[in-house]
Design an enzyme around this catalytic site. Structure first.
Site, short mmCIF file in Angstrom:
data_model
loop_
_atom_site.label_atom_id
_atom_site.label_comp_id
_atom_site.label_asym_id
_atom_site.label_seq_id
_atom_site.Cartn_x
_atom_site.Cartn_y
_atom_site.Cartn_z
N GLY A 80 36.52 26.42 54.29
CA GLY A 80 37.93 26.67 54.04
C GLY A 80 38.41 28.00 54.60
CG LEU A 84 40.83 25.40 56.89
CD1 LEU A 84 41.55 24.05 56.86
CD2 LEU A 84 39.38 25.23 57.28
CG HIS A 85 39.79 30.81 61.52
ND1 HIS A 85 39.19 30.13 62.55
CD2 HIS A 85 38.77 31.31 60.77
CE1 HIS A 85 37.87 30.25 62.47
NE2 HIS A 85 37.58 30.94 61.37
CD GLU A 86 45.45 28.04 65.62
OE1 GLU A 86 45.15 27.24 66.52
OE2 GLU A 86 46.29 27.79 64.73
CB SER A 107 36.92 32.68 56.83
OG SER A 107 37.11 31.40 57.39
CD GLN A 119 26.60 28.08 53.65
OE1 GLN A 119 26.62 26.86 53.54
NE2 GLN A 119 27.17 28.68 54.69
CG HIS A 164 38.06 26.50 60.35
ND1 HIS A 164 38.47 27.74 59.93
CD2 HIS A 164 36.76 26.40 60.01
CE1 HIS A 164 37.47 28.35 59.32
NE2 HIS A 164 36.41 27.56 59.36
#
Lengths: 298, 298
Positions: free
Chosen positions: A35, A37-39, A190, A65, A41
């Protein structure tokens, strides 16, 4: 676009959607994310939309993780904005499970990929890749995609997951997608929101150092691995805030170390991979030095 | 019945067979074996045939689940007879891959199930269950069955695989099937062929000891775990050739140890599990002591 939070509901929705599409072989494309989200993604969703019939996006900040002193709790989250991005990119189904839905009991089962996870981020983040492979295998078993799209910014993740899919005969193809950058070169992440304005400026040394490596690899094909490493390291060190975790030059996707005196023109598929801290924020970046194939025309 | 040796061909054949059956949901049943089939395996195929539309049997002696001093090389093989057994049981597809087909490169990826693999055969055979889970995951990804059938003789294997399937959200249901025995009680096993006539007679102490445990559990519900273990151990020790590897009484399927003073009537789902060597041959056997549900009719 449908938003789904339960595993069973997701399976039903994908099955129903497959039946609605009147094609003999309906393909499912999957973009697993944490999540915020940016360009970067968005570019994965675009590729999935182009290549497959049904696009599934997952948003899940996977606790297993993260190490005990890492940023699981503070990892940035913005579901509302994420849904708007997914909608814009034409995603069909967004899967947003809770931790309880994904791990009703603590998992006793883990997947380990040896030989690829000991170096780079695996060395700095013990257990990280076992958490990644385990959750990605879970998501693959839940979504059952034909294609799964991952950004090359996490190059080691791409290498590890490709190895897992090959070794375990998983019926899915990993599609690595190019790193997306801001206009000034900063690789999208992110975690960039953690950076102060000053740190963000200094962080540009990462992409600058990789550009220098690319330039050198073209102009001086006899450059050695050691010289390349010095070049990159020197550029990063010009930024006083930069604390280097690693500057590694390895084969790709094998992630095997190279001798300092090996010349670049003797090698194929080399990756320069960086992890550098700016304040509390650890950024990664990388660049593949790909051999330009020379065709002789007689 | 079709015999297939390649992974791609198997996938094509299953897909083609699915299309031939005009049902909305065609189910695939899978019986993974190491071959040298006996009536125990036949009972798995029968269950698969009853429950599912397409029955796939695999025969693969998996090298990575054998220890360096174990019987991988000498493990009994008889492909011709196996194919006759499979044909008789109405199997649709027999998958017999080579080691090279399953492991074109040594696998870097392994699946580990903690908490269930440390005791019983996991203690005597380090790495064994990592080899089992890894190959079964590979086979599941290749065959993509809806149901997979396993004999309860390898009770720990059933417990471990059920845990793996649950933890990793694998889209398959594990169906445990009852232990099959010779008329005199010996549990069927491909390894029984290793036994000399004298060893085979002595090996009957295993099933005898489990029958004693069953009888005691019915007649003396206040029997303790310690008493039960003594009873079983004493019976086995009557056979001079028997060398006990373990006599364990655990919860099932959790495989958690029990206190010696705990009484059986306070417990649910208890398994008595044995591993005993006769000469060079290590045999396993087990029996579940299931609580008889008492319904009161007023």
């Amino acid at each position: 676009m449908i938003t789904v939070r339960g595993i069973q509901e997701l399976r039903s929705q994908i099955a129903a959607m497959k039946k609605q599409i009147s094609k003999p072989e309906v393909t499912v494309g999957f973009v697993p994310t944490m999540g915020f989200l940016h360009e970067g993604h968005a570019s994965l969703m675009k590729q999935a939309r182009n290549k497959t019939d049904i696009v599934v996006l997952s948003i899940f900040v996977n606790p297993i993780q993260f190490g005990p002193n890492e940023d699981f709790e503070s990892y940035p989250r913005d579901e509302k904005r994420d849904l708007a991005v997914a909608e814009k990119e034409g995603v069909d189904i967004v899967f947003i499970p809770t931790v309880k839905e994904m791990y009703p009991q603590p998992t006793k089962t883990t997947i380990q990929v040896s030989g690829l996870t000991e170096r780079l981020c695996g060395a700095s983040r013990p257990g990280h890749f076992d958490g990644v492979t385990t959750v990605v295998a879970k998501l693959f078993n839940i979504v059952q995609p034909d294609y799964a799209f991952f950004g090359m910014k996490d190059a080691q993740q791409v290498a590890v997951l490709t190895q897992m899919v090959t070794d375990l005969n998983m019926p899915v193809t990993i599609v690595p997608c190019p790193i997306m950058r801001e206009n000034d070169g900063l690789a999208l992440s992110s975690r960039n929101v953690y950076l102060s304005s000053e740190e963000r400026t200094q962080a540009l040394c990462l992409s600058r150092s990789l550009s220098l490596a690319e330039k050198a690899s073209r102009e001086r094909t006899d450059i050695t691995i050691g010289e390349l490493r010095s070049l990159v390291t020197a550029e990063i060190k010009k930024s006083p805030a930069a604390v280097i975790d690693y500057v590694e030059i390895l084969t790709f996707p094998g992630l095997q170390p190279l001798g300092e005196k090996q010349q670049l023109n003797d090698l194929e598929d080399v990756i320069v991979a960086l992890a550098v801290k700016f304040g509390k924020t650890r950024l990664i970046d990388n660049h593949r030095l790909q051999k330009v194939k020379v065709f002789s025309h007689v």
